[in-house]
Design a protein around this motif. Structure first.
Motif, mmCIF file in Angstrom:
data_model
loop_
_atom_site.group_PDB
_atom_site.id
_atom_site.type_symbol
_atom_site.label_atom_id
_atom_site.label_comp_id
_atom_site.label_asym_id
_atom_site.label_seq_id
_atom_site.Cartn_x
_atom_site.Cartn_y
_atom_site.Cartn_z
ATOM 1 N N GLU A 285 0.855 -1.188 0.000
ATOM 2 C CA GLU A 285 0.000 0.000 0.000
ATOM 3 C C GLU A 285 0.890 1.235 0.000
ATOM 4 O OE1 GLU A 285 -3.056 0.779 -0.333
ATOM 5 O OE2 GLU A 285 -4.089 -1.153 -0.187
ATOM 6 N N GLY A 286 0.267 2.386 -0.210
ATOM 7 C CA GLY A 286 0.948 3.659 -0.053
ATOM 8 C C GLY A 286 0.432 4.319 1.208
ATOM 9 N N PHE A 287 -0.646 5.075 1.061
ATOM 10 C CA PHE A 287 -1.315 5.728 2.187
ATOM 11 C C PHE A 287 -2.801 5.510 1.960
ATOM 12 C CE2 PHE A 287 -2.604 9.194 4.964
ATOM 13 C CZ PHE A 287 -1.605 9.212 5.925
ATOM 14 N N PRO A 288 -3.315 4.339 2.324
ATOM 15 C CA PRO A 288 -4.639 3.904 1.861
ATOM 16 C C PRO A 288 -5.789 4.784 2.333
ATOM 17 C CG PRO A 288 -3.706 2.354 3.440
ATOM 18 C CD PRO A 288 -2.635 3.320 3.123
ATOM 19 N N LEU A 289 -6.449 5.411 1.373
ATOM 20 C CA LEU A 289 -7.569 6.298 1.676
ATOM 21 C C LEU A 289 -8.712 5.564 2.356
ATOM 22 C CD1 LEU A 289 -7.702 8.381 -1.628
ATOM 23 C CD2 LEU A 289 -6.871 9.145 0.596
ATOM 24 N N VAL A 290 -8.914 4.306 1.992
ATOM 25 C CA VAL A 290 -10.073 3.601 2.539
ATOM 26 C C VAL A 290 -9.906 3.343 4.040
ATOM 27 C CG1 VAL A 290 -9.280 1.241 2.040
ATOM 28 C CG2 VAL A 290 -11.741 1.763 2.045
ATOM 29 N N PRO A 308 4.580 1.818 5.720
ATOM 30 C CA PRO A 308 4.556 2.874 6.737
ATOM 31 C C PRO A 308 3.256 3.657 6.760
ATOM 32 C CG PRO A 308 6.671 2.868 5.602
ATOM 33 C CD PRO A 308 5.783 1.904 4.871
ATOM 34 N N GLY A 309 2.615 3.835 5.581
ATOM 35 C CA GLY A 309 1.361 4.575 5.543
ATOM 36 C C GLY A 309 0.261 3.923 6.353
ATOM 37 N N VAL A 310 0.283 2.582 6.435
ATOM 38 C CA VAL A 310 -0.752 1.867 7.206
ATOM 39 C C VAL A 310 -0.581 2.160 8.693
ATOM 40 C CG1 VAL A 310 -1.633 -0.409 7.842
ATOM 41 C CG2 VAL A 310 -0.999 0.063 5.463
ATOM 42 N N ARG A 311 0.648 2.033 9.197
ATOM 43 C CA ARG A 311 0.852 2.277 10.632
ATOM 44 C C ARG A 311 0.873 3.768 10.969
ATOM 45 N NH1 ARG A 311 5.030 -0.735 8.655
ATOM 46 N NH2 ARG A 311 7.034 0.306 8.281
#
Length: 377
Positions: A285-290, A308-311
Motif C-alpha cells: 500500500e501507499g497511504f490507503p484512503l479507505v 509505513p502509511g498503514v501504521r
C-alpha cells in the motif's frame, strides 16, 4: 495568501484508483482557496472516474490514445534506431503542449507530478522556471520491487521537492541519495460524521480485486475466523481481474454462505457505515484512503502492516489492529477479537473517529500552501 497557477500532471486525469481519487480532491481543495488549477493527463483513462459536470479545475489530456511504451533499441543502432527516434519525436511534441501551458502561467506557479511516468514528459518540457514537486504515492518497499524505483531515482532527482507519503519512506529515499525529499500525507476524503452503529454482523473490505490487494489472503483468514463467529458476513466491495479466481477460491473453501461479493460501490461511506469492522489484507500500500474513510465512519480496522502509511494511519491496540504482513492466522485471530467483543469495537471505533481528524483536508492543504511559499523563496 498568494493566488497561484497550479498544475497537476499525472498519467491520467480521472483514472479510477488511489491517485485518481486523491488528485481531483486535492485540485478541488486548492481551487476552493482561489488558485487557478489545471489537471493534465498524459493519456485517457482506462477506467474513468466521474468528475462531475463542472469540476472547479480545468482538464487537459495530451494524447487521444494511450501512447505505446518506449521501444527497446536494437543493440547495433542504439538511439539511432528509427523506432526509438519516432517515439522521442512524439514525446517531445506532446511535451511541447506542456511547455505552452507552463509558459502562460503567472509567476508563483507550481507543477505537481504525482506519478513518475508522467514525469517523463515534464522532464522534456520547458517548465518556465516554475518549481516542480514530484510525488511517489506508494511505499518505498513497493516501489523498490518494481521498475518505478529506478525511474523515480532518475526522473525525480533534480525536481525541487520529492514527496513521499510518510516520514519513514522519505528517510529511506534520502538514504538512496535523494537529497530533495520530504513527505506529505493524503487528506481525509470524507467528513467525519455520524458513525456506524457497529451492530451489523458485517466485516467490510473495499478495493480492487487484484493480487496486490490480497483478497486471496483474506479469504484464507476468513476460513479460519468465520466458523468461530457464526452469522457474520464478509462483504467484499470491488471489481478486478482476480474476481473469477477469488470466487473459485471462495467456493473451494466452502465460504459461499458467509462471503458476499458486492461489486463496485459508488457509496463507500454508506458501505462502511453498514459494517462493524473493516479489514485490509493488501500485500502493498501507499497511504490507503479507505483506511481513513473507515476510521471517519467510526469503524475499527484490522490491516496487514504492509507499509509505513498503514501504521501512520492505524495505531495498534488503540484505534485498530495491525497484523504481520501475510500472516493469515493472525489476521483471523484479530478479526475474531473484534467480531466477538462489541465493547472493543465501540472503544476502538470511537478512538478512530477522533484520531482520524489529524488528516483533516484543511490541515493538509495548509501544509501544501506552506510548501509552495517555501519553494517560491
Amino acid at each position: 495568501m498568494t493566488q497561484r497557477d497550479i498544475f497537476f500532471v499525472a498519467n491520467e486525469v480521472n483514472e479510477l484508483g488511489g491517485v485518481g481519487r486523491w488528485q481531483p480532491q486535492m485540485a478541488g481543495l486548492l481551487a476552493e482557496r482561489g488558485h487557478r488549477v489545471t489537471v493534465v493527463g498524459i493519456a485517457p483513462a482506462n477506467h474513468p472516474m466521474d468528475l462531475g459536470d463542472q469540476p472547479p479545475f480545468r482538464t487537459v489530456t495530451l494524447y487521444a490514445r494511450r501512447p505505446p511504451g518506449r521501444p527497446r533499441p536494437r543493440r547495433t543502432l542504439g538511439r539511432l534506431d528509427p523506432a526509438v527516434r519516432r517515439h522521442e519525436i512524439h514525446m517531445r511534441a506532446a511535451a511541447s503542449r506542456l511547455s505552452t501551458l507552463f509558459q502562460a502561467a503567472r509567476p508563483g506557479a507550481m507543477i505537481i507530478v504525482p506519478q513518475v511516468w508522467a514525469m517523463e514528459w515534464v522532464a522534456l518540457a520547458d517548465t518556465a522556471g516554475h518549481p516542480v514537486i514530484g510525488m511517489t504515492h506508494e511505499s518505498f518497499e513497493t516501489s523498490r520491487k518494481s521498475s518505478r524505483f529506478a525511474r523515480v531515482k532518475k526522473y525525480y532527482k533534480d525536481v525541487d521537492r520529492l514527496l513521499a507519503l510518510t516520514r519513514e519512506d522519505a528517510d529511506r529515499w534520502a538514504v538512496e541519495g535523494m537529497n530533495n525529499v520530504g513527505f506529505m500525507p493524503n487528506p481525509l476524503s470524507i467528513e467525519p460524521g455520524t458513525p456506524s452503529p457497529r451492530t451489523e454482523k458485517v466485516v467490510a473490505n473495499v478495493g480492487r480485486l487484484s493480487h496486490e490487494k490480497g483478497v486471496d489472503l483474506l479469504l484464507d483468514a476468513w476460513a479460519e475466523a468465520a466458523p468461530k463467529q457464526p452469522g457474520w458476513t464478509l462483504r467484499i466491495y470491488g471489481r478486478g481481474e482476480a474476481e473469477a479466481q477469488l470466487r473459485q477460491q471462495c467456493a473451494r473453501l466452502g465460504l459461499e454462505d458467509s462471503v458476499d461479493f458486492a461489486g463496485q460501490t459508488d457509496d463507500v461511506p454508506g458501505a462502511l457505515r453498514a459494517s462493524s469492522v473493516f479489514v485490509q489484507s493488501s500485500r502493498g500500500e501507499g497511504f490507503p484512503l479507505v483506511l481513513l474513510e473507515a476510521m471517519a465512519t467510526g469503524v475499527p480496522c484490522v490491516a496487514f502492516d504492509c507499509a509505513p502509511g498503514v501504521r501512520e494511519i492505524v495505531t495498534h491496540e488503540e484505534d485498530g489492529l495491525l497484523v504481520r504482513p501475510g500472516n493469515t492466522s493472525e489476521l483471523a485471530r484479530h478479526l475474531v477479537r473484534l467480531m466477538s467483543d462489541a465493547h472493543l469495537r465501540d472503544t476502538m471505533g470511537d478512538r478512530a473517529l477522533h484520531n482520524v481528524r489529524r488528516f483533516d483536508p484543511d490541515v493538509i492543504t495548509q501544509r501544501w500552501e506552506a510548501l509552495f511559499d517555501f519553494l517560491e523563496r
